[in-house]
Design an enzyme around this catalytic site. Sequence first.
Site, PDB file in Angstrom:
ATOM      1  N   GLN A 100       0.819  -1.200   0.000  1.00  0.00           N
ATOM      2  CA  GLN A 100       0.000   0.000   0.000  1.00  0.00           C
ATOM      3  C   GLN A 100       0.862   1.263   0.000  1.00  0.00           C
ATOM      4  OE1 GLN A 100      -3.221   0.560  -0.261  1.00  0.00           O
ATOM      5  NE2 GLN A 100      -3.161   2.753   0.206  1.00  0.00           N
ATOM      6  N   GLU A 101       1.976   1.244   0.710  1.00  0.00           N
ATOM      7  CA  GLU A 101       2.796   2.442   0.858  1.00  0.00           C
ATOM      8  C   GLU A 101       3.648   2.749  -0.372  1.00  0.00           C
ATOM      9  OE1 GLU A 101       3.091   4.781   3.009  1.00  0.00           O
ATOM     10  OE2 GLU A 101       1.929   4.081   4.724  1.00  0.00           O
TER      11      GLU A 101
END
Length: 420
Positions: A100-101
């Site tokens: 996600q990051e």
Amino acid sequence: MPLRMRRLCLWGAWLVLAGLAVAGLRGSSPPLPPAFPEPPAPSAPSAPTAPDGRPLLPLDEFSPQFLGMFRKALTIEDELRRHTEGYGVDFDLARAVLIQESGGNPHLTSVAGAGGYFQVIPATFRGLRVDTNIEAGIKYISQMVRQFGREDYAVAAYNGGPSRARRGRPPLETLQYVLSVGAYRSLLKMHEASIRHYADLIRLEPIRRGDDWWAISQRTGASLLELRMHNPFLATRALREGQFIAYPRDPRPDLLGPAGPEHVTYRARLGDNYLHLAFLLEVDRDRMRELNDLWHLQTLPPGQVLRLPLAWEGQHTVYTVREGDDLKSVADRLESTPWRIVRDNALFRDQNLTPGTVLRVREAAPQAVHVTHRVVRGDTLGAIATRYGTSVRAIQNANGLGRRTMIRVGQPLRIPARNR
């Protein structure tokens, strides 16, 4: 019985016996081959199986975005596992946060200065007293889990800060973040064997000095669409030497559905993020939500067919393809990019140009020349320059500092952008 009647009965009995004899002979003889023998029925291709013999889901059930990001995460899997075991963090949770990051890309820096695989703020990194970005991200996750006692609150705190999570009023951006991380985590827990099998078929190509998307497409044989779909975090950034591009070993012409002048269709798959789709295809997010009745806050259910708007307005040149033209030569002649021509003319299935084809060509969008960084305690011009891949002198010039190196906490700095 009259003689005539006895003769008729004898004839009838003889005919019955003759018929049974013929039938017996026919039954004992081999059948004649047909004039045109039927070909053997093709056997159905066997589905791939996991090492334990369980069948795997088909490739087309998984998002190319997710497979490309997971493939990059595989390169640091040993370090991830070592630190998750050391800090008591769920392995799938850590991988979900990483995906996600950064999408598995280590050389990314946000406008706020967060960087690396886990997009850790420099001040947080220093406070954690660790050696690597990977260890920093995992250690911080472990602290949030211990502080809140549950993983979903810990994920909210990781994104929006522990004080907001403690108040229980996170912004929509953080709620969407929690939903996305949770979806990735569940996907890894449910379909690890299938994901790993197909990720192993994805290759990584190092970005070389001077590379652009067209050069990588020509070198790998993957289309511009395939490259962007497998690298959502890099699709909207200038390419930087030292990064890696994920691409499929075999062509994927099935990624998008029929295209029209106004939209193209896409069937959602496991691991898809509709915001990534909007960014990498350069479609308006609000228009996309309106066309597909999407909420700002949601994940995509697999199987949903999305209409992705392609319509655009603006000055452009009408160009008729000539013999010997390719996307690069046309883009250079008209100051555009190969991807912009593909996207604006829906050339997703075949990026080879046919003489006589009429194209609408827009000039390339101007690249951002800087990002803004707000100075935090402990920052120096040298550290900031290293973080953003630029030089102290370039930052001084961009901010009119002359030869001064003194900066103050809270001061906004214009940073020449190289990886945005």
